[in-house]
Structure formats: structure tokens, C-alpha cells
Design a protein around this motif. Structure first.
Motif, short mmCIF file in Angstrom:
data_model
loop_
_atom_site.label_atom_id
_atom_site.label_comp_id
_atom_site.label_asym_id
_atom_site.label_seq_id
_atom_site.Cartn_x
_atom_site.Cartn_y
_atom_site.Cartn_z
N ALA A 152 -49.45 27.57 -27.09
CA ALA A 152 -50.46 26.73 -27.47
C ALA A 152 -51.21 26.89 -28.70
O ALA A 152 -51.67 26.25 -29.27
N PHE A 153 -50.85 28.42 -28.89
CA PHE A 153 -51.53 28.85 -30.04
C PHE A 153 -50.67 28.98 -31.56
O PHE A 153 -51.04 29.46 -32.41
N VAL A 172 -54.58 22.78 -33.81
CA VAL A 172 -54.72 21.69 -32.60
C VAL A 172 -54.75 20.44 -33.47
O VAL A 172 -55.28 20.24 -34.70
N CYS A 213 -60.69 29.02 -28.42
CA CYS A 213 -60.02 28.56 -27.12
C CYS A 213 -61.18 28.75 -25.84
O CYS A 213 -61.30 27.78 -25.16
N GLU A 266 -55.48 13.78 -32.39
CA GLU A 266 -55.14 13.84 -30.95
C GLU A 266 -56.49 14.33 -30.26
O GLU A 266 -57.09 13.67 -29.31
N VAL A 267 -57.19 15.46 -30.93
CA VAL A 267 -58.39 15.78 -30.13
C VAL A 267 -59.63 15.71 -31.05
O VAL A 267 -59.80 16.42 -31.95
N TYR A 324 -63.92 25.83 -26.69
CA TYR A 324 -63.58 24.55 -26.18
C TYR A 324 -63.17 24.28 -24.98
O TYR A 324 -63.13 23.02 -24.55
N ASN A 325 -62.71 25.14 -24.32
CA ASN A 325 -61.95 25.06 -23.08
C ASN A 325 -62.82 25.89 -21.96
O ASN A 325 -62.21 26.89 -21.45
N ILE A 380 -55.47 28.29 -19.65
CA ILE A 380 -55.48 28.57 -21.34
C ILE A 380 -56.37 29.74 -21.90
O ILE A 380 -56.04 30.54 -22.60
N TYR A 397 -62.59 17.96 -31.96
CA TYR A 397 -62.48 19.43 -31.85
C TYR A 397 -63.21 19.87 -33.07
O TYR A 397 -63.81 21.24 -33.20
O1 LIG Z 1 -57.94 24.38 -27.45
C1 LIG Z 1 -56.85 23.60 -27.49
C2 LIG Z 1 -55.79 24.63 -27.94
C3 LIG Z 1 -55.61 25.25 -26.48
C4 LIG Z 1 -55.39 26.56 -27.34
C5 LIG Z 1 -55.65 25.58 -28.61
N1 LIG Z 1 -56.78 22.18 -27.51
C6 LIG Z 1 -57.79 21.36 -27.23
C7 LIG Z 1 -57.22 20.44 -26.28
C8 LIG Z 1 -57.92 20.75 -25.02
C9 LIG Z 1 -56.65 21.25 -24.08
C10 LIG Z 1 -55.81 20.10 -23.46
C11 LIG Z 1 -55.41 18.95 -24.41
O2 LIG Z 1 -56.30 18.40 -24.79
C12 LIG Z 1 -54.71 19.73 -25.69
O3 LIG Z 1 -54.82 18.77 -26.79
C13 LIG Z 1 -55.97 20.82 -26.03
C14 LIG Z 1 -55.61 21.53 -27.34
O4 LIG Z 1 -55.86 21.78 -25.11
#
Ligand SMILES: O=C(C1CCC1)N1C[C@@H]2C[C@H]3C[C@@H](O)[C@@H](O)[C@]2(C1)O3
Length: 130
Positions: free
Chosen positions: A30-31, A35, A82, A39-40, A85-86, A96, A43
């Protein structure tokens, strides 16, 4: 001068090897690419300085890193972005974030065990002297 160019070339060889090894690790898939900001859609509002391993490799080749410390700053950005955002408790965010922490721990361990301290000190002194 010529000695500095030789030092920077050796640093780039080492950093490319480390970046390629990280990019081959399935945990870090994923890294490996930016990103997708289409799509996002939020972000770019949340994360002010996006970073990923392909961008790090490109920066190595564009001579953007004169020291391992500057390289570690960018890999640490991947981890911090990461986590920011998550942040949620759901399993996908937790997975993640765990992978981001593994990325950070792995790159710091590689640098600690594989980069000679005196070599990095020379890189820092060339930079300071510039
Ligand atoms: O943070 C990230 C990446 C993961 C490490 C970098 N993203 C943001 C979105 C949230 C999550 C699920 C999907 O929506 C995908 O698009 C992403 C990509 O993961």
C-alpha cells in the motif's frame, strides 16, 4: 568536489537498495505508490505532504537526498501520514497502521545495522559545509 560526488553516489546506491527491498515486501504494498488523489478525494486536505516509496526512489535518482537522515524523514512521512489518515478502530485501519509501523521499524533497523555511522557523519559534514 570529486570525493563528495563519490560519497553521494555510494549513498544513493545504498538508499536504492533499501528502498527496493522495502518495495518488494508484501506488507508494504500500500506504500509503494502515491495515494490516488482522484480516488481518495479528501486525502490532499488531510495530508499536507503525501509520500510513498516510488516517490522516494524518484527523489534518490534526482539527487534529493544528501544524507540518510533526509531519506528517513521521507519514509517516516509515509508512516505518519498513514496513522493520520487511517485512525479508526476498524480492522482495516488497524491493519494498515500496523503495516506502517512495521515499515518505520524496518527502515530504522536497516539503517542502524547496515549504514556505517562514520559514513553518515561524512554525508552530514558535506551537507553542513556546503
Ligand atoms: O492512506 C492510504 C494508503 C494506505 C497507506 C497509504 N489510503 C487512504 C485510503 C483509505 C484506505 C482505504 C482505501 O480508501 C484506500 O484508497 C486508502 C489509501 O487506504
Amino acid at each position: 568536489e570529486e570525493q563528495e560526488e563519490a560519497t553521494w553516489r555510494e549513498l544513493r546506491l545504498f538508499l536504492r537498495d533499501v528502498t527496493n527491498r522495502l518495495s518488494l515486501d508484501k506488507r508494504f504494498k500500500a506504500f509503494t505508490k502515491p495515494v490516488d488523489l482522484e480516488e481518495v478525494e479528501d486525502y490532499a486536505e488531510v495530508i499536507k505532504e503525501p509520500m510513498d516509496l516510488a516517490t522516494v526512489l524518484s527523489k534518490i535518482d534526482r539527487h534529493q537526498y544528501g544524507t540518510a537522515r533526509e531519506f528517513l524523514y521521507d519514509v517516516d512521512l509515509i508512516w505518519k501520514n498513514c496513522l493520520e489518515y487511517n485512525p479508526d478502530r476498524d480492522p482495516s485501519d488497524r491493519q494498515i497502521r500496523h503495516r506502517a509501523c512495521a515499515l518505520k521499524d524496518t527502515v530504522h533497523a536497516i539503517i542502524k545495522h547496515e549504514l556505517d555511522e562514520d559514513f553518515e557523519k561524512i554525508c552530514e559534514e558535506i551537507k553542513e559545509f556546503q
